[in-house]
Design a protein around this motif. Structure first.
Motif, PDB file in Angstrom:
ATOM      1  N   TYR A 102       0.830  -1.210   0.000  1.00 61.18           N
ATOM      2  CA  TYR A 102       0.000   0.000   0.000  1.00 61.18           C
ATOM      3  C   TYR A 102       0.863   1.259   0.000  1.00 61.18           C
ATOM      4  N   ASP A 103       1.911   1.258   0.807  1.00 57.62           N
ATOM      5  CA  ASP A 103       2.850   2.388   0.807  1.00 57.62           C
ATOM      6  C   ASP A 103       3.530   2.501  -0.558  1.00 57.62           C
ATOM      7  N   GLN A 104       3.912   1.366  -1.114  1.00 58.19           N
ATOM      8  CA  GLN A 104       4.563   1.356  -2.419  1.00 58.19           C
ATOM      9  C   GLN A 104       3.626   1.855  -3.517  1.00 58.19           C
ATOM     10  N   SER A 105       2.345   1.511  -3.426  1.00 54.31           N
ATOM     11  CA  SER A 105       1.372   1.969  -4.428  1.00 54.31           C
ATOM     12  C   SER A 105       1.249   3.486  -4.408  1.00 54.31           C
ATOM     13  N   LEU A 106       1.181   4.059  -3.221  1.00 56.20           N
ATOM     14  CA  LEU A 106       1.091   5.514  -3.125  1.00 56.20           C
ATOM     15  C   LEU A 106       2.340   6.159  -3.721  1.00 56.20           C
ATOM     16  N   MET A 107       3.503   5.601  -3.411  1.00 55.89           N
ATOM     17  CA  MET A 107       4.753   6.145  -3.949  1.00 55.89           C
ATOM     18  C   MET A 107       4.770   6.014  -5.476  1.00 55.89           C
ATOM     19  N   ALA A 108       4.326   4.881  -5.995  1.00 55.10           N
ATOM     20  CA  ALA A 108       4.313   4.679  -7.448  1.00 55.10           C
ATOM     21  C   ALA A 108       3.422   5.713  -8.130  1.00 55.10           C
ATOM     22  N   VAL A 109       2.264   5.979  -7.566  1.00 51.69           N
ATOM     23  CA  VAL A 109       1.368   6.973  -8.158  1.00 51.69           C
ATOM     24  C   VAL A 109       1.986   8.369  -8.072  1.00 51.69           C
ATOM     25  N   LYS A 110       2.681   8.677  -6.991  1.00 50.02           N
ATOM     26  CA  LYS A 110       3.373   9.961  -6.873  1.00 50.02           C
ATOM     27  C   LYS A 110       4.454  10.095  -7.945  1.00 50.02           C
ATOM     28  N   VAL A 111       5.212   9.023  -8.167  1.00 49.47           N
ATOM     29  CA  VAL A 111       6.265   9.038  -9.189  1.00 49.47           C
ATOM     30  C   VAL A 111       5.631   9.242 -10.563  1.00 49.47           C
ATOM     31  N   MET A 112       4.546   8.512 -10.827  1.00 49.58           N
ATOM     32  CA  MET A 112       3.868   8.633 -12.120  1.00 49.58           C
ATOM     33  C   MET A 112       3.356  10.055 -12.339  1.00 49.58           C
ATOM     34  N   ALA A 113       2.789  10.645 -11.313  1.00 46.08           N
ATOM     35  CA  ALA A 113       2.271  12.013 -11.433  1.00 46.08           C
ATOM     36  C   ALA A 113       3.407  13.008 -11.653  1.00 46.08           C
ATOM     37  N   ASP A 114       4.508  12.798 -10.939  1.00 43.09           N
ATOM     38  CA  ASP A 114       5.636  13.727 -11.042  1.00 43.09           C
ATOM     39  C   ASP A 114       6.334  13.652 -12.399  1.00 43.09           C
ATOM     40  N   THR A 115       6.299  12.490 -13.023  1.00 52.40           N
ATOM     41  CA  THR A 115       7.009  12.308 -14.290  1.00 52.40           C
ATOM     42  C   THR A 115       6.079  12.344 -15.502  1.00 52.40           C
ATOM     43  N   ALA A 116       4.807  12.645 -15.287  1.00 51.09           N
ATOM     44  CA  ALA A 116       3.837  12.674 -16.395  1.00 51.09           C
ATOM     45  C   ALA A 116       4.147  13.825 -17.347  1.00 51.09           C
ATOM     46  N   SER A 117       3.888  13.584 -18.616  1.00 53.11           N
ATOM     47  CA  SER A 117       4.066  14.630 -19.623  1.00 53.11           C
ATOM     48  C   SER A 117       2.977  15.684 -19.442  1.00 53.11           C
ATOM     49  N   PRO A 118       3.154  16.867 -19.990  1.00 52.50           N
ATOM     50  CA  PRO A 118       2.095  17.884 -19.919  1.00 52.50           C
ATOM     51  C   PRO A 118       0.764  17.381 -20.494  1.00 52.50           C
ATOM     52  N   GLU A 119       0.838  16.578 -21.541  1.00 50.57           N
ATOM     53  CA  GLU A 119      -0.381  16.041 -22.153  1.00 50.57           C
ATOM     54  C   GLU A 119      -1.078  15.059 -21.216  1.00 50.57           C
ATOM     55  N   GLU A 120      -0.305  14.183 -20.566  1.00 57.77           N
ATOM     56  CA  GLU A 120      -0.885  13.239 -19.602  1.00 57.77           C
ATOM     57  C   GLU A 120      -1.506  13.988 -18.420  1.00 57.77           C
ATOM     58  N   THR A 121      -0.821  15.009 -17.960  1.00 60.47           N
ATOM     59  CA  THR A 121      -1.329  15.815 -16.851  1.00 60.47           C
ATOM     60  C   THR A 121      -2.620  16.526 -17.252  1.00 60.47           C
ATOM     61  N   PHE A 122      -2.671  17.039 -18.466  1.00 58.28           N
ATOM     62  CA  PHE A 122      -3.872  17.726 -18.957  1.00 58.28           C
ATOM     63  C   PHE A 122      -5.065  16.777 -18.966  1.00 58.28           C
ATOM     64  N   VAL A 123      -4.876  15.579 -19.503  1.00 57.82           N
ATOM     65  CA  VAL A 123      -5.968  14.593 -19.561  1.00 57.82           C
ATOM     66  C   VAL A 123      -6.376  14.184 -18.148  1.00 57.82           C
ATOM     67  N   ASP A 124      -5.395  13.942 -17.285  1.00 56.76           N
ATOM     68  CA  ASP A 124      -5.689  13.556 -15.905  1.00 56.76           C
ATOM     69  C   ASP A 124      -6.475  14.657 -15.194  1.00 56.76           C
ATOM     70  N   ASP A 125      -6.045  15.908 -15.369  1.00 54.47           N
ATOM     71  CA  ASP A 125      -6.760  17.034 -14.755  1.00 54.47           C
ATOM     72  C   ASP A 125      -8.181  17.155 -15.279  1.00 54.47           C
ATOM     73  N   PHE A 126      -8.372  16.869 -16.565  1.00 52.65           N
ATOM     74  CA  PHE A 126      -9.718  16.942 -17.132  1.00 52.65           C
ATOM     75  C   PHE A 126     -10.660  16.008 -16.383  1.00 52.65           C
ATOM     76  N   PHE A 127     -10.206  14.793 -16.125  1.00 51.23           N
ATOM     77  CA  PHE A 127     -11.069  13.801 -15.466  1.00 51.23           C
ATOM     78  C   PHE A 127     -11.099  13.932 -13.955  1.00 51.23           C
ATOM     79  N   TRP A 128      -9.988  14.256 -13.330  1.00 53.49           N
ATOM     80  CA  TRP A 128      -9.891  14.166 -11.873  1.00 53.49           C
ATOM     81  C   TRP A 128      -9.564  15.474 -11.168  1.00 53.49           C
ATOM     82  N   GLY A 129      -9.146  16.489 -11.900  1.00 58.40           N
ATOM     83  CA  GLY A 129      -8.728  17.740 -11.271  1.00 58.40           C
ATOM     84  C   GLY A 129      -9.902  18.584 -10.812  1.00 58.40           C
TER      85      GLY A 129
END
Length: 178
Positions: free
Chosen positions: A147-174
Protein backbone atom coordinates in the motif's frame (compact mmCIF):
# COMPACT_ATOMS: atom_id res chain seq x y z
CA UNK A 1 -19.36 49.48 21.58
CA UNK A 2 -22.03 50.55 24.00
CA UNK A 3 -23.34 48.73 27.07
CA UNK A 4 -26.24 47.21 25.11
CA UNK A 5 -23.86 45.70 22.52
CA UNK A 6 -21.66 44.35 25.28
CA UNK A 7 -24.65 42.78 27.05
CA UNK A 8 -25.82 41.21 23.77
CA UNK A 9 -22.35 39.77 23.19
CA UNK A 10 -22.24 38.30 26.71
CA UNK A 11 -25.63 36.64 26.14
CA UNK A 12 -24.44 35.28 22.78
CA UNK A 13 -21.29 33.96 24.44
CA UNK A 14 -23.30 32.11 27.08
CA UNK A 15 -25.58 30.66 24.41
CA UNK A 16 -22.52 29.54 22.46
CA UNK A 17 -20.99 27.85 25.52
CA UNK A 18 -24.28 26.10 26.32
CA UNK A 19 -24.61 24.97 22.72
CA UNK A 20 -21.07 23.57 22.70
CA UNK A 21 -21.69 21.66 25.94
CA UNK A 22 -24.88 20.19 24.45
CA UNK A 23 -23.06 19.22 21.25
CA UNK A 24 -20.22 17.59 23.17
CA UNK A 25 -22.68 15.70 25.36
CA UNK A 26 -24.59 14.47 22.31
CA UNK A 27 -21.35 13.50 20.56
CA UNK A 28 -20.25 11.52 23.62
CA UNK A 29 -23.57 9.67 23.57
CA UNK A 30 -23.22 8.87 19.88
CA UNK A 31 -19.62 7.72 20.26
CA UNK A 32 -20.61 5.52 23.20
CA UNK A 33 -23.52 4.01 21.25
CA UNK A 34 -21.13 3.30 18.38
CA UNK A 35 -18.76 1.70 20.92
CA UNK A 36 -15.99 4.12 19.98
CA UNK A 37 -16.00 5.23 23.62
CA UNK A 38 -16.51 2.84 26.53
CA UNK A 39 -19.01 3.30 29.35
CA UNK A 40 -16.53 5.45 31.26
CA UNK A 41 -16.15 7.80 28.28
CA UNK A 42 -12.65 6.58 27.40
CA UNK A 43 -11.51 5.64 23.91
CA UNK A 44 -12.49 2.01 23.35
CA UNK A 45 -9.43 0.54 21.69
CA UNK A 46 -11.15 -2.84 21.39
CA UNK A 47 -13.33 -1.15 18.75
CA UNK A 48 -10.18 -0.43 16.73
CA UNK A 49 -8.54 -3.81 17.26
CA UNK A 50 -7.53 -6.04 14.35
CA UNK A 51 -10.18 -8.62 15.28
CA UNK A 52 -12.99 -6.08 15.50
CA UNK A 53 -11.94 -4.29 12.31
CA UNK A 54 -11.79 -7.64 10.47
CA UNK A 55 -15.35 -8.29 11.58
CA UNK A 56 -16.62 -4.82 10.62
CA UNK A 57 -14.82 -4.72 7.27
CA UNK A 58 -15.32 -8.35 6.20
CA UNK A 59 -17.85 -7.45 3.48
CA UNK A 60 -15.71 -4.71 1.93
CA UNK A 61 -12.94 -5.07 -0.64
CA UNK A 62 -10.36 -3.68 1.80
CA UNK A 63 -11.58 -6.00 4.54
CA UNK A 64 -10.71 -9.00 2.37
CA UNK A 65 -7.01 -8.28 2.86
CA UNK A 66 -5.71 -9.02 6.37
CA UNK A 67 -2.61 -6.93 5.61
CA UNK A 68 -4.78 -3.86 5.02
CA UNK A 69 -6.79 -4.43 8.19
CA UNK A 70 -3.55 -4.92 10.18
CA UNK A 71 -2.18 -1.65 8.76
CA UNK A 72 -5.38 0.18 9.75
CA UNK A 73 -5.43 -1.35 13.25
CA UNK A 74 -1.75 -0.47 13.77
CA UNK A 75 -2.43 3.11 12.64
CA UNK A 76 -5.30 3.42 15.12
CA UNK A 77 -3.04 2.11 17.86
CA UNK A 78 -0.42 4.70 16.90
CA UNK A 79 -3.10 7.42 17.10
CA UNK A 80 -4.02 6.26 20.59
CA UNK A 81 -0.36 6.31 21.66
CA UNK A 82 0.06 9.82 20.23
CA UNK A 83 -3.01 11.05 22.10
CA UNK A 84 -1.69 9.58 25.36
CA UNK A 85 1.79 11.07 24.88
CA UNK A 86 0.57 14.59 24.11
CA UNK A 87 1.88 17.02 26.76
CA UNK A 88 -0.77 17.72 29.37
CA UNK A 89 0.62 21.23 29.78
CA UNK A 90 -0.54 22.19 26.30
CA UNK A 91 -3.98 20.63 26.87
CA UNK A 92 -4.42 22.55 30.13
CA UNK A 93 -4.35 25.91 28.32
CA UNK A 94 -8.05 25.72 27.40
CA UNK A 95 -10.96 24.18 29.31
CA UNK A 96 -12.22 22.28 26.25
CA UNK A 97 -8.87 20.65 25.50
CA UNK A 98 -8.23 20.08 29.18
CA UNK A 99 -11.36 17.93 29.30
CA UNK A 100 -11.54 16.52 25.75
CA UNK A 101 -8.09 17.16 24.23
CA UNK A 102 -6.81 13.60 24.18
CA UNK A 103 -10.03 12.43 22.54
CA UNK A 104 -9.82 15.27 20.00
CA UNK A 105 -6.24 14.30 19.14
CA UNK A 106 -7.11 10.62 18.82
CA UNK A 107 -10.18 11.12 16.64
CA UNK A 108 -8.46 13.66 14.38
CA UNK A 109 -5.52 11.29 13.94
CA UNK A 110 -7.88 8.33 13.41
CA UNK A 111 -9.74 10.21 10.64
CA UNK A 112 -6.44 10.96 8.90
CA UNK A 113 -5.26 7.38 9.34
CA UNK A 114 -8.46 5.96 7.89
CA UNK A 115 -8.46 8.38 4.98
CA UNK A 116 -4.79 7.82 4.11
CA UNK A 117 -5.06 4.05 4.32
CA UNK A 118 -8.19 4.03 2.19
CA UNK A 119 -6.43 6.20 -0.41
CA UNK A 120 -3.49 3.78 -0.42
CA UNK A 121 -5.88 0.86 -0.86
CA UNK A 122 -7.56 2.61 -3.80
CA UNK A 123 -4.18 3.41 -5.36
CA UNK A 124 -3.22 -0.24 -5.02
CA UNK A 125 -6.47 -1.30 -6.74
CA UNK A 126 -5.90 1.27 -9.49
CA UNK A 127 -2.39 0.01 -10.20
CA UNK A 128 -3.50 -3.62 -10.24
CA UNK A 129 -6.37 -2.79 -12.61
CA UNK A 130 -4.06 -1.03 -15.08
CA UNK A 131 -0.76 -2.90 -14.67
CA UNK A 132 -1.68 -6.36 -13.39
CA UNK A 133 -1.39 -8.22 -10.14
CA UNK A 134 1.11 -6.97 -7.55
CA UNK A 135 4.36 -8.92 -7.42
CA UNK A 136 5.54 -9.10 -3.78
CA UNK A 137 9.11 -9.82 -4.80
CA UNK A 138 9.33 -6.61 -6.86
CA UNK A 139 9.54 -3.60 -4.62
CA UNK A 140 11.67 -1.49 -7.02
CA UNK A 141 13.60 -0.14 -4.06
CA UNK A 142 10.50 1.44 -2.49
CA UNK A 143 10.01 1.09 1.24
CA UNK A 144 6.92 -0.12 3.05
CA UNK A 145 4.20 -2.59 2.22
CA UNK A 146 2.29 -2.87 -1.04
CA UNK A 147 0.00 0.00 0.00
CA UNK A 148 2.85 2.39 0.81
CA UNK A 149 4.56 1.36 -2.42
CA UNK A 150 1.37 1.97 -4.43
CA UNK A 151 1.09 5.51 -3.13
CA UNK A 152 4.75 6.15 -3.95
CA UNK A 153 4.31 4.68 -7.45
CA UNK A 154 1.37 6.97 -8.16
CA UNK A 155 3.37 9.96 -6.87
CA UNK A 156 6.27 9.04 -9.19
CA UNK A 157 3.87 8.63 -12.12
CA UNK A 158 2.27 12.01 -11.43
CA UNK A 159 5.64 13.73 -11.04
CA UNK A 160 7.01 12.31 -14.29
CA UNK A 161 3.84 12.67 -16.40
CA UNK A 162 4.07 14.63 -19.62
CA UNK A 163 2.10 17.88 -19.92
CA UNK A 164 -0.38 16.04 -22.15
CA UNK A 165 -0.89 13.24 -19.60
CA UNK A 166 -1.33 15.82 -16.85
CA UNK A 167 -3.87 17.73 -18.96
CA UNK A 168 -5.97 14.59 -19.56
CA UNK A 169 -5.69 13.56 -15.91
CA UNK A 170 -6.76 17.03 -14.76
CA UNK A 171 -9.72 16.94 -17.13
CA UNK A 172 -11.07 13.80 -15.47
CA UNK A 173 -9.89 14.17 -11.87
CA UNK A 174 -8.73 17.74 -11.27
CA UNK A 175 -10.61 20.54 -9.57
CA UNK A 176 -12.99 22.50 -11.71
CA UNK A 177 -11.48 25.62 -13.22
CA UNK A 178 -14.86 27.33 -13.49
Amino acid sequence: VDAEDEMEFMEDLEMFKDSMMTKMGNLSCVLTQMEMLDGAGEINMDHYSYTNLMSHLRDTPAGQDPAFVRKLADGMSDCYDISRAWPQKSLDRHPMTKKHGRHMIFFECAKKCKKMNCVKFQMFQYLEAFYGEHQDEKDYGMHGDKYDQSLMAVKVMADTASPEETFVDDFFWGKSKM
